[in-house]
Design an enzyme around this catalytic site. Structure first.
Site, short mmCIF file in Angstrom:
data_model
loop_
_atom_site.label_atom_id
_atom_site.label_comp_id
_atom_site.label_asym_id
_atom_site.label_seq_id
_atom_site.Cartn_x
_atom_site.Cartn_y
_atom_site.Cartn_z
N TYR A 183 -0.56 -2.03 -8.99
CA TYR A 183 -0.85 -1.66 -7.59
C TYR A 183 -1.03 -0.14 -7.49
O TYR A 183 -1.98 0.34 -6.86
CB TYR A 183 0.31 -2.14 -6.70
CG TYR A 183 0.08 -1.98 -5.22
CD1 TYR A 183 -0.80 -2.81 -4.54
CD2 TYR A 183 0.77 -1.02 -4.48
CE1 TYR A 183 -1.00 -2.69 -3.16
CE2 TYR A 183 0.59 -0.89 -3.11
CZ TYR A 183 -0.30 -1.72 -2.45
OH TYR A 183 -0.49 -1.60 -1.10
N SER A 224 -2.46 3.70 -0.07
CA SER A 224 -1.02 3.44 0.04
C SER A 224 -0.32 4.72 -0.40
O SER A 224 -0.94 5.57 -1.06
CB SER A 224 -0.66 2.30 -0.91
OG SER A 224 0.74 2.19 -1.07
#
Ligand SMILES: NC(=O)c1ccc[n+]([C@@H]2O[C@H](COP(=O)([O-])OP(=O)(O)OC[C@H]3O[C@@H](n4cnc5c(N)ncnc54)[C@H](O)[C@@H]3O)[C@@H](O)[C@H]2O)c1
Length: 300
Positions: free
Chosen positions: A162, A149
């Site tokens: 995350y 990501s």
């Protein structure tokens, strides 16, 4: 580098939705054999039916990628049915947020189990079979794509769990690239670093196992969920476009795959912080009203 995908085999995790499903659609159109893995049975069934209807040979398997033995079974089933896969897309992932000290031990176990160990198991299980296929045939080519990501290259606040998991995926995959280069020219690696794209990622909790159930959401977790939903929903690049970038990158042996190349400016600022030993730059410097909104929500 794989330039001709026809009759090649791809394994895709998280194939029931989002980037995984879009890559399966492209793979089917290109004439690939597809191993579709997902933990969500209904989504997997729908994906498998759709992809088979496109004329592709499909092996669907319900797999929780955080479980070593389930990814090993996926590897064995793939090898038995199609032989070593040419393209492996370790893509299944889940999102969670909130202030980093408010994440429970179960939150860490779930997010790291899927996002980090899921990729680690995929690399551990599939790379050796790809290397063996490469050794047996000098013309054989393979490629591994791991989904990280932009949160693997940046550290936006209120989503630390995350960020940490995706940094691990970037580090793992950069090292995979270097390690592969030590032993072969026939198997490559790439890391996918999307920015916000409309998929099911903002409803990741749907697949959270009961034994790692979430505690009642704290205020910061509610704020994170709301902001994440808004950001993902407003994404202007589609999951299908990102999937096309994945295939283009595999064909070009390009390592870093970005959905929003302009977001890289923030990575440069972060790298300059590190190089100049400057304290981390305010991530909202270019959008102070957003930072203000977040501070207000968390201090209220
Ligand atoms: N959409 C975004 O904005 C965005 C941005 C950056 C990175 N990502 C990453 O992209 C990847 C794909 O997510 P997406 O955006 O397509 O979301 P998505 O929710 O649409 O798809 C993810 C798929 O993974 C599956 N999955 C969840 N847990 C699993 C498990 N334990 N084992 C196997 N499968 C599991 C889900 O059932 C789902 O089908 C993830 O790694 C995510 O972190 C997404």
């Amino acid at each position: 580098m794989i330039t001709d995908f026809k009759n090649k085999t791809a394994v895709l995790t998280g194939a029931g939705s989002g980037f995984g499903l879009e890559c399966a659609r492209i793979g089917a159109r290109l004439g690939m054999r597809l191993v579709l893995a997902d933990v969500q049975q209904d989504a997997l069934d729908r994906a498998a039916a759709e992809i088979a209807a496109l004329g592709a040979e499909v092996l669907p398997m319900r797999v929780d990628v955080s479980k070593a033995e389930q990814v090993e079974a996926l590897g064995a089933a793939t090898l038995a049915r199609f032989g070593a896969p040419h393209l492996v897309f370790n893509n299944a992932g889940v999102g969670a947020g909130g202030l980093i000290w408010e994440n429970s031990a179960r939150d860490w176990e779930w997010v790291f189990g899927v996002n980090v160990m899921g990729v680690a198991h995929g690399v551990r299980v599939f790379t050796p079979m790809m290397l063996k296929a490469a050794l047996d045939d000098p013309g054989w080519r393979g490629h591994i794509v791991n989904t990280a990501s932009m949160a693997g290259l940046l550290t936006p606040p209120n989503m630390g769990i995350y960020n940490a998991s995706k940094h691990a995926v970037v580090a793992l995959t950069e090292t995979l690239y270097q390690d592969l280069a030590l032993v072969t020219e026939q198997v490559g690696a790439s890391v996918l670093c999307p920015y916000f794209v409309a998929t099911g990622i903002d409803s990741s909790e749907r697949n959270r196992p009961a034994d790692l159930a979430a505690s009642a959401a704290t205020r910061s977790q509610q704020v994170s969920q709301a902001m994440m939903g808004k950001a993902v929903g407003a994404g202007k690049v589609s999951a299908a476009e990102v999937a096309q970038k994945v295939f283009d990158a595999v064909a070009a042996n390009q390592f870093y795959i970005y959905s929003h190349p302009r977001a890289i400016g923030a990575v440069q600022v972060r790298m300059e912080d590190i190089l100049q030993q400057r304290n981390p730059t305010d991530p909202f410097a270019h959008k102070p009203e957003l930072g203000e909104e977040l501070r207000k929500a968390l201090r209220a």
